[in-house]
Design an enzyme around this catalytic site. Structure first.
Site, short mmCIF file in Angstrom:
data_model
loop_
_atom_site.label_atom_id
_atom_site.label_comp_id
_atom_site.label_asym_id
_atom_site.label_seq_id
_atom_site.Cartn_x
_atom_site.Cartn_y
_atom_site.Cartn_z
N ASP A 95 -36.74 -68.89 -18.66
CA ASP A 95 -36.59 -67.48 -18.34
C ASP A 95 -37.54 -67.06 -17.22
O ASP A 95 -38.67 -67.56 -17.11
CB ASP A 95 -36.88 -66.65 -19.60
CG ASP A 95 -36.69 -65.17 -19.38
OD1 ASP A 95 -35.56 -64.75 -19.13
OD2 ASP A 95 -37.70 -64.44 -19.45
N GLU A 143 -33.48 -69.76 -14.73
CA GLU A 143 -33.00 -68.42 -14.40
C GLU A 143 -33.83 -67.97 -13.20
O GLU A 143 -34.94 -67.45 -13.35
CB GLU A 143 -33.18 -67.46 -15.57
CG GLU A 143 -32.55 -66.09 -15.29
CD GLU A 143 -33.38 -64.92 -15.78
OE1 GLU A 143 -32.87 -63.80 -15.71
OE2 GLU A 143 -34.54 -65.11 -16.20
#
Length: 814
Positions: A483, A536
């Site tokens: 993330d 990401e």
């Protein structure tokens, strides 16, 4: 000192049993009362339980555990052993003060048994005890009460014997091992690797580890706290008073250690840390493998007993690299997928549902422990513990095992970018910045009110790299979706001028974060065959999925990820489909631009949770038009997405066109699929399409085999803006094509001519999103379509198709 004589009771066994029953009942009443009082007190304040209550409760709980389970100490004794004068063995005032204050760096050097001129000195620190007796097979001697919980005695022995302690409290006695007679339970190699920041199995060295040490069962507790003046252990076994459980510092490693005999699985604990300024803080274990259910914050001693049944899955998963195989992921927020289900209950439902829909993987939003459910797991406090909200770590392993046995891979969201500021967790863990950067400009995350890790500190980097390995090796996770990578890579991320400092080369790149990500990826791929890491990353950083040893034009090696979320495709394509069809011709390039950079990285096409919350609307609700047109657009878009180069990711609820935004409070609107609901067929039709998309996708190598090479894609027509039509060919490794045609206008286009290769004798539909069973108008091409020798779109042959409105059609060679 007067040696305590053996019991004069004519039958010591009966006497001990009778006393045990009486003491146990009293202890249970006292323990219950103290636990209730502690339960009403926040975990971080539990150490402040009144001394009087602790004094009684510790003694009586100890008696309840020990009395009646051991042979009476008197049965071991041949005769009492006299001790020399107490001043020969008593601790000096300096050591006593440091032990009471919790600032002694080496309590084992002064407590326990130590040879001295004239014999063996026994020293014990047991706050609230009335007396302490050393007991062995050949002797028994009561130690002198030196005051303040200290007891000592110098016994005329030549060597340290195997001994136990009989500790008397008010109305009870505890027969126990002496925790301070044990050598360190952590080896020199472990300490060396920790010091170098290269301990790839850090979870085996730090934290709470049940074990048998020097022949005695117990638990080894270790924690890295280099700035601490002292560390003690507090938990249910000492009623959150760590005074009598000081830990020792192991050299210059910054690691503190204590082996506690008789402590096993299920015990709650924390570390009581004395900061550099002398104040104390009670902290959860950074490497705890199990935690209490939030909002409680204690760590729990844990050992795994799960027996894996997924050997066949692990063996085959490494056969094909992720970017060369079929990969369609169903993104799930476990606590809200079916609210109220535990890990084991989810294991009975989730694998069957995902397998039925044909997805190859699930991607789990973060499962590591987090205090606030509304963060969805993206603000982690327990990096090594699956959230206790749904069960134990073994329960989570059971879920992963069930998914594997159903043929489904498990990707897990992993959050190494930042952590929350909770004062019982990682923030200023030992009184100074430790896991976070010491520069406040580098430590504070500007967007989320959290703290960023200090990626330049080798121990912190080791903590995170080992954490990635931990999930893959201990929980058999097949991949990590990392993330917020962009927030890690740039020093000026969300910062204004003056709020950041350039790197040593004058640039904005966070060189420490780059080195960390490269090390993490290289280590995971080296140790865990078949795993995939996914970034990401929302910028155009060069080489996210390039090998770490390949230097790019910017002078950096690749970051080493296997795949990267294609955030550009997601934003552009969603912007296109949200426009009314009459306006789409002005945004045609938003659907074609992705092919300009499609092969710069190995991509995943994500329609994730982030796109269906906080006012962004669900996927079907983004679409223009009435309900029929919204669903048609939704289906056409999914057909386009599944045929576009890249892997697929779809968030839960979007597979059946849920109209409402996702909420972690209640999860997907499953009632839309209830046969009693009037529009159930509309939603079931979309779900049936998703199932068929996955089935055809899996059986069509042209849609995934050459995802990352330009020879796997060819435009047929990419400039038909006035028609809202997109058509392209995909090719497998043998050159076998699939033709994908999307018509994003609300009108039927009969006899629409498209150029095709001349070596395919006929084409037929393999998927059509306008079929009646999906809720469409059933405009199809039912017969095989044969090419004509009419050059078109740069091809030597062409075919004529009937294009259904707001639909995607796939055709393959007949």
């Amino acid at each position: 000192m007067t040696p305590r004589p053996p019991s004069s009771d004519p039958d010591p066994k009966k006497s001990a049993k009778k006393a045990a029953k009486s003491v146990k009942k009293a202890a249970e009443r006292e323990t219950s009362a103290v636990k209730k009082a502690a339960a009403k007190t926040p975990a971080v304040k539990k150490a402040a339980v009144k001394k009087a209550a602790v004094k009684k409760a510790v003694a009586k709980k100890a008696a309840a555990k020990k009395v009646g389970t051991k042979k009476a100490a008197t049965e071991k004794v041949a005769s009492p052993t006299p001790a020399l004068p107490p001043e020969a063995s008593a601790l000096d005032a300096h050591d006593r003060d440091r032990l009471r204050a919790g600032t002694h760096h080496d309590p084992h050097a002064v407590l326990g048994a130590h040879p001295l001129p004239g014999g063996i000195a026994f020293r014990v620190f047991k706050p609230y005890a009335l007396s302490v007796t050393v007991v062995a097979d050949t002797f028994r001697a009561e130690l002198h009460d030196d005051g303040d919980g200290f007891f000592s005695g110098l016994l005329p022995l030549r060597e340290v014997p195997e001994y136990r302690l009989l500790v008397a409290y008010e109305g009870s006695a505890q027969d126990t091992e002496d925790a301070y007679r044990f050598l360190p339970a952590l080896g020199d190699l472990d300490l060396h690797l920790i010091g170098e920041g290269r301990h790839e199995e850090l979870w085996r060295a730090l934290g709470a580890q049940p074990m048998t040490h020097q022949g005695v069962p117990g638990t080894r507790f270790t924690v890295w706290a280099p700035n601490a003046r002292g560390v003690s252990l507090a938990g249910t076994f000492n009623f959150w008073d760590g005074t009598g459980y000081p830990m020792r510092s192991l050299g210059s490693s910054g690691v503190w250690e204590l082996f506690v005999p008789g402590i096993g699985e299920g015990e709650l604990y924390k570390f009581e840390i004395t900061r550099p300024d002398g104040s104390k803080t009670l902290r959860a274990d950074p490497l705890a493998r199990r935690t209490e259910v939030p909002p409680n914050t204690s760590s729990i001693v844990q050992a795994s007993h799960h027996e894996w049944g997924d050997a066949a899955w692990l063996e085959q998963r490494a056969e094909t690299p992720a970017h060369e195989g079929p990969f369609s992921a169903y993104e799930v927020h476990l606590p809200s997928w079916r609210p109220g289900l535990t890990y084991r209950q989810l294991a009975e439902q989730l694998p069957a549902y995902v397998k039925d829909l044909g997805f190859t993987h699930v991607e789990l939003m973060p499962v590591a422990e987090h205090p606030f459910g509304g963060s969805w797991g993206y603000q982690v406090t327990g990096f090594y513990a699956p959230t206790a909200r749904l069960g134990t770590p073994d329960d989570f392993k059971y879920l992963v095992d069930a998914l594997h046995q159903a043929g489904i891979g498990v990707i897990m969201d992993w959050v190494p970018a930042h952590f929350p500021r909770d004062d019982w967790a990682l923030a200023e863990f030992d009184g100074r910045p430790l896991y976070e950067h010491e520069d406040p400009l580098r430590a504070a995350h500007p967007d989320w009110g959290t703290l960023e890790f200090d990626f330049g500190r080798r121990e912190v980097r080791n903590f995170l790299v080992a954490n990635a390995l931990y999930w893959c090796e201990e929980f058999h996770i097949d991949g990590l979706r990392v993330d917020a990578v962009a927030s890690m890579l740039y020093l000026d991320y969300s910062r204004e001028p003056g709020q950041w400092l350039p790197n040593e080369h004058g640039g904005r790149e966070n060189l420490d974060a780059v080195a960390f990500l490269q090390e993490m990826n290289a280590t995971v791929y080296r140790r865990v065959p078949g795993v995939v890491t996914i970034a990401e990353e929302s910028t155009a950083w060069d080489g996210v999925t390039r090998a770490t040893h390949h230097i790019g034009p910017g002078g950096f090696g690749g970051l080493g990820f296997g795949l990267k979320w294609n955030m550009g495709w997601m934003h552009d394509s969603l912007d296109y489909v949200q426009h009314e069809p009459v306006h789409r011709k002005y945004h045609h390039n938003e659907m074609t631009f992705s092919m300009v950079y499609a092969y710069s990285e190995n991509y995943v096409l994500p329609i994730s949770h982030d796109e269906v919350v906080h006012g962004k609307r669900s996927l079907v609700s983004k679409m223009p038009g009435d309900w029929w047109q919204q669903r048609a657009n939704h289906r056409a878009y999914l057909g386009f997405m599944w045929s576009h180069p890249g892997k697929q990711l779809l968030f839960m609820g979007q597979e059946f066109a849920q109209g409402a935004e996702w909420s972690e409070a209640h999860g997907p609107d499953w009632w839309l699929l209830d046969p009693a609901y009037g529009a159930e067929a509309d939603h079931r039709g979309v779900r049936d399409l998703v199932r068929d998309l996955n089935i055809v996708y899996r059986h069509t190598p042209a849609l995934w085999q050459r995802d990352t090479t330009p020879d796997g894609f060819q435009w047929v027509v990419g400039d038909a803006a006035d028609d809202n039509v997109f058509a392209f060919l995909r090719f497998d490794a043998e050159g076998v094509p699939l033709l994908s045609v999307s018509n994003f206008s609300p009108v039927v286009r009969p006899d629409y001519r498209l150029g095709v290769p001349d070596d395919i004798p006929a084409w037929h539909e393999s998927l059509n999103t306008d079929l009646a069973k999906y809720g469409g108008g059933d405009v199809t091409n039912p017969d095989a379509v044969k090419p004509e020798a009419t050059p078109w779109h740069g091809h030597p042959a062409s075919i004529q198709l009937t294009l259904p409105p707001l639909a995607t059609v796939w055709l393959r060679p007949a």
